[in-house]
Design an enzyme around this catalytic site. Structure first.
Site, PDB file in Angstrom:
ATOM      1  N   SER A   1       0.843  -1.181   0.000  1.00 42.27           N
ATOM      2  CA  SER A   1       0.000   0.000   0.000  1.00 42.27           C
ATOM      3  C   SER A   1       0.889   1.245   0.000  1.00 42.27           C
ATOM      4  O   SER A   1       1.688   1.426  -0.902  1.00 42.27           O
ATOM      5  CB  SER A   1      -0.957  -0.039   1.195  1.00 42.27           C
ATOM      6  OG  SER A   1      -2.013   0.862   1.032  1.00 42.27           O
TER       7      SER A   1
ATOM      8  N   HIS B   1      -7.958  -4.982  -1.676  1.00 46.45           N
ATOM      9  CA  HIS B   1      -6.737  -4.463  -1.050  1.00 46.45           C
ATOM     10  C   HIS B   1      -6.033  -5.496  -0.176  1.00 46.45           C
ATOM     11  O   HIS B   1      -4.809  -5.528  -0.121  1.00 46.45           O
ATOM     12  CB  HIS B   1      -7.086  -3.231  -0.210  1.00 46.45           C
ATOM     13  CG  HIS B   1      -5.908  -2.379   0.131  1.00 46.45           C
ATOM     14  ND1 HIS B   1      -5.159  -1.736  -0.824  1.00 46.45           N
ATOM     15  CD2 HIS B   1      -5.343  -2.074   1.331  1.00 46.45           C
ATOM     16  CE1 HIS B   1      -4.187  -1.042  -0.233  1.00 46.45           C
ATOM     17  NE2 HIS B   1      -4.280  -1.234   1.063  1.00 46.45           N
TER      18      HIS B   1
ATOM     19  N   ASP C   1      -9.761  -3.489  -5.659  1.00 45.39           N
ATOM     20  CA  ASP C   1      -9.184  -2.688  -4.581  1.00 45.39           C
ATOM     21  C   ASP C   1      -9.677  -1.240  -4.691  1.00 45.39           C
ATOM     22  O   ASP C   1      -9.360  -0.561  -5.666  1.00 45.39           O
ATOM     23  CB  ASP C   1      -7.654  -2.747  -4.688  1.00 45.39           C
ATOM     24  CG  ASP C   1      -6.957  -2.092  -3.512  1.00 45.39           C
ATOM     25  OD1 ASP C   1      -7.611  -1.379  -2.738  1.00 45.39           O
ATOM     26  OD2 ASP C   1      -5.737  -2.304  -3.375  1.00 45.39           O
TER      27      ASP C   1
END
Length: 702
Positions: free
Chosen positions: A549, A670, A635
């Site tokens: 991320s 995600h 995501d």
């Protein structure tokens, strides 16, 4: 990478330049076409993805599979090892509330949790929600929130079946085991029940995936009849609901990364309206906890960078009524607060080490819970009961599996309730964990947590995995993670860089790594790598960097800045297209992220600064290490096209090195695969890639 030849040529992404001008600067994006024009619909229904984009992503997956084919035996060995460390029929420690104690557990071989309860004083477990059964037929399944009603008759629960974090909320009866007719779509997952158990509050998520509206739902009614009780007008702010410490109020917390505001709703009244605590003031963050007629406020107000605690009457909670209770101490960051009828508990962190401090409210007497290891992790476990002297917390270190304790705040007795079991065996004495300091370019001392096998001596030859994050004020705990033993047992040193941008050394450590100071994050990570080389834990070219991320942005930045340090880079759901994303105010997280990175639309200085480090915009003609980028099609946080564009530009620009590999999970978001065993397959791919990058190709631990 230690592969003599690659199996085939990688996919070649067509160049279709999108040319735009901002602040007098012309940007040409050759791969902007990889962003589906109807990305909002794709989040809800992945089958709607543009066929040309799908074909490209599937070609990339095919290439990734071909590149990783020599590691298939290693991947299988890694999965077997990691699964062998999981107690398959595991259970949480039951959490008492009134006549029952609530828990989640797994069955042998099960992928998803089972939600249930037992009588408080012992007895058989009743299972209400069977995650494995609910997941049947879905490519993806993940529980959101689950919360029983105050009268213990009902359970509100939610699930996401696409990985896009759009949750559907339902209500199930503990008596019948059946769902009621209430079905609420596009929620954020959690609820707060009214005291009479006939209604609850929840947050809805809009078409751009933003939680801006809070609704009250009455059982038995349609979602279209739900009452809007709060709407956040600033699209850069997100709203959420939570139950107050005493259970008397629903707290609406709304804010961005710099500023917050809280509202209270009396849960005893179905028609209650939100009441403001203190109006938003730019740069002031605060959280609230109630005790009778008194409010406790955790805040940075008054230049309290590392936070302080104040009190105020609930009847008049505005900022001018805040009275100091726990003063601000620079460098001692008050991470979080837990309030009980007679005690105030705070989790603090100084020099990247946490502490639990307990204050008896009757007389202000304080004490801390002591721990012995050099580096460790602590977490307070939220409970259901307010009028109690029992505090539950978890402790672990990089060598010590998680231990769950119940601590009596009055008698100061500590009772071990559970120790994480490693079925295949684990001897903490066979490993070493250390805490070192690396000197950054400006003299800052960056903590580093290290784990290695006791028989691995620092002689400059060991491969090393260096993990980093460094954003949003999130600290990286020196906690136990059984999976990483598969690397350590193969001779790796595992290190965590507690770099600026996180709050490992206090909130000031975070502020020194955001916006115009963002490059400190990248420089700190490089300084840690070089310090580990100097102290002979590893050598240049023997390091694999790992982040996800915003930590994936870190991976992209250091790949551009210092490629020679690394043998490989693993970037999971990497936020690498920072400039384009911050220029697109339709994306879910862009407006709330402007306080973190700056707003390049309106601020030319922010535009130029972001452009100076955004990984996608700074790919240059140089040799790059082997890179594995992992993405999720649905995501909503880091959209799939960011890593796809990055990989395409890397391949088109680099002069040597690699390979550059993109693997997109076409059925997840995600967090990757949701099932606990399915997730191991993704970890194994990352670890096999890391092992191959440094020439450790054996499918057996040393």
């Amino acid at each position: 990478m230690t592969l003599d030849t690659l199996p085939e040529a990688p996919p070649l992404a067509p160049r279709r330049p999108l040319v735009r001008t901002f602040h007098g600067v012309t940007l040409a994006d050759d791969y902007a076409w990889l962003k589906d024009a109807n990305w909002q619909r794709v989040l809800r229904d992945p089958s709607l993805l543009d066929p040309a984009i799908r074909a490209y992503l599937e070609a990339e997956n095919h290439y990734a599979e071909a590149v990783l084919r020599p590691t298939e035996a290693l991947q299988k060995a890694l999965v077997a090892e990691m699964r062998g460390r999981i107690k398959e029929d595991d259970s949480t420690v039951p959490q008492p509330d009134g006549p029952f104690a609530y828990l989640s557990r797994y069955r042998e071989g099960g992928q998803h949790p089972l939600i249930g309860r037992t009588p408080r004083d012992g007895g058989d477990t009743t299972t209400l929600l069977d995650g494995d059964t609910l997941a049947a037929g879905s490519a993806y399944f993940k529980f959101g929130g689950t919360r029983h009603s105050p009268d213990h008759r009902l359970e509100a629960w939610s699930a996401d079946v696409r990985g896009s974090e759009y949750y559907t909320t339902r209500v199930r009866s503990w008596q019948t085991g059946e769902d009621l007719g209430d079905v609420l779509e596009q929620t954020s997952g959690g609820v707060v029940w009214g005291l009479d158990s006939t209604f609850f509050y929840y947050t809805g998520v809009d078409e751009n995936h933003r939680p801006l509206k809070v609704y009250r739902h009455r059982l038995g009614s349609a979602q279209s009849d739900d009452v809007l009780v709060y709407e956040e007008k600033d699209t850069g702010w997100f709203a959420r609901v939570e139950e107050s410490a005493s259970g008397r109020y629903c707290v609406i917390n709304t804010g961005d990364h710099d500023t917050s505001e809280n509202w209270l709703i009396d849960l005893s009244r179905p028609d209650a309206v939100p009441r403001l605590v203190a109006a938003r003031e730019t740069g002031i963050r605060y959280g609230v906890y109630d005790r009778g007629d008194e409010l406790f406020i955790h805040t940075n107000e008054g230049d309290a960078i590392d936070y302080r605690i104040a009190t105020a009457p609930i009847a008049t909670p505005e900022r001018k009524q805040w009275r100091p209770l726990i003063p601000h101490r620079p460098g001692v960051y008050i991470v979080s607060v837990a309030l009980y009828a007679g005690y105030l508990v705070r989790l603090e962190r100084a020099n990247a080490l946490p502490a639990i401090v307990i204050r008896r409210l009757a007389d202000g007497n304080e004490h801390s819970i002591e721990f012995a290891e050099e580096a460790y992790s602590l977490d307070i476990v939220d409970g259901f009961e307010f009028d109690t002297t029992r505090l539950r917390f978890t402790y672990s270190s990089m060598t010590t599996p998680a231990e769950i304790y119940d601590y009596d705040m009055a008698s100061r007795q500590r009772i071990l309730r559970k120790r994480q079991e490693i079925p295949s065996g684990h001897d903490p004495a066979g490993y070493v964990t250390r805490r070192l300091l690396a000197t950054a370019h400006d003299g800052a001392q960056v903590p580093v947590s290290i784990l290695h096998r006791r028989d691995v001596c620092p002689d400059g030859t060991a491969p090393l995995l260096l993990y980093g994050y460094g954003s949003y004020g999130m600290a990286m705990p020196a906690s136990f993670a059984a999976n990483r033993l598969s690397l350590v047992d193969r001779g790796f040193v595992y290190a965590i860089a507690h770099i600026r941008g996180g709050a490992d050394k206090g909130w000031g450590w975070y502020l020194d790594g955001k916006r115009e100071k963002k490059t400190n994050t990248f420089a700190d990570f490089e300084a840690v790598a070089r310090a580990l080389i100097t102290q002979r834990y590893t050598a240049a070219g023997h390091i694999v960097a790992h982040g996800g991320s915003a930590g994936g942005m870190l991976m992209g930045a250091v790949a551009n800045r210092a490629p020679g340090l690394f043998a490989g880079i693993v970037a999971e759901v990497p936020f690498v297209d920072v400039l384009a994303t911050m220029l697109d105010d339709t994306l879910p997280l862009t407006p709330p992220e402007w306080p973190e990175w700056g707003n390049p639309i309106t601020d030319e200085a922010a535009f130029r600064h972001i452009r100076s480090y955004s990984p996608y915009d700074n790919v240059v003609a140089q040799r790059y290490p082997a890179i594995l980028a992992m993405a999720g099609l649905t995501d909503p946080r880091v959209t799939y096209w960011e890593p796809a564009k990055w990989v395409a530009r890397l391949r088109a620009t680099m002069t040597g090195g690699g390979p550059i590999v993109l693997r997109t999970n076409m059925g997840a978001g995600h967090g990757g695969a949701a099932g606990r065993f399915d997730r191991l397959n993704e970890v194994a791919i990352a670890y096999a890639f890391a092992l191959h990058a440094v020439g450790r190709n054996s499918d057996q631990a040393d």
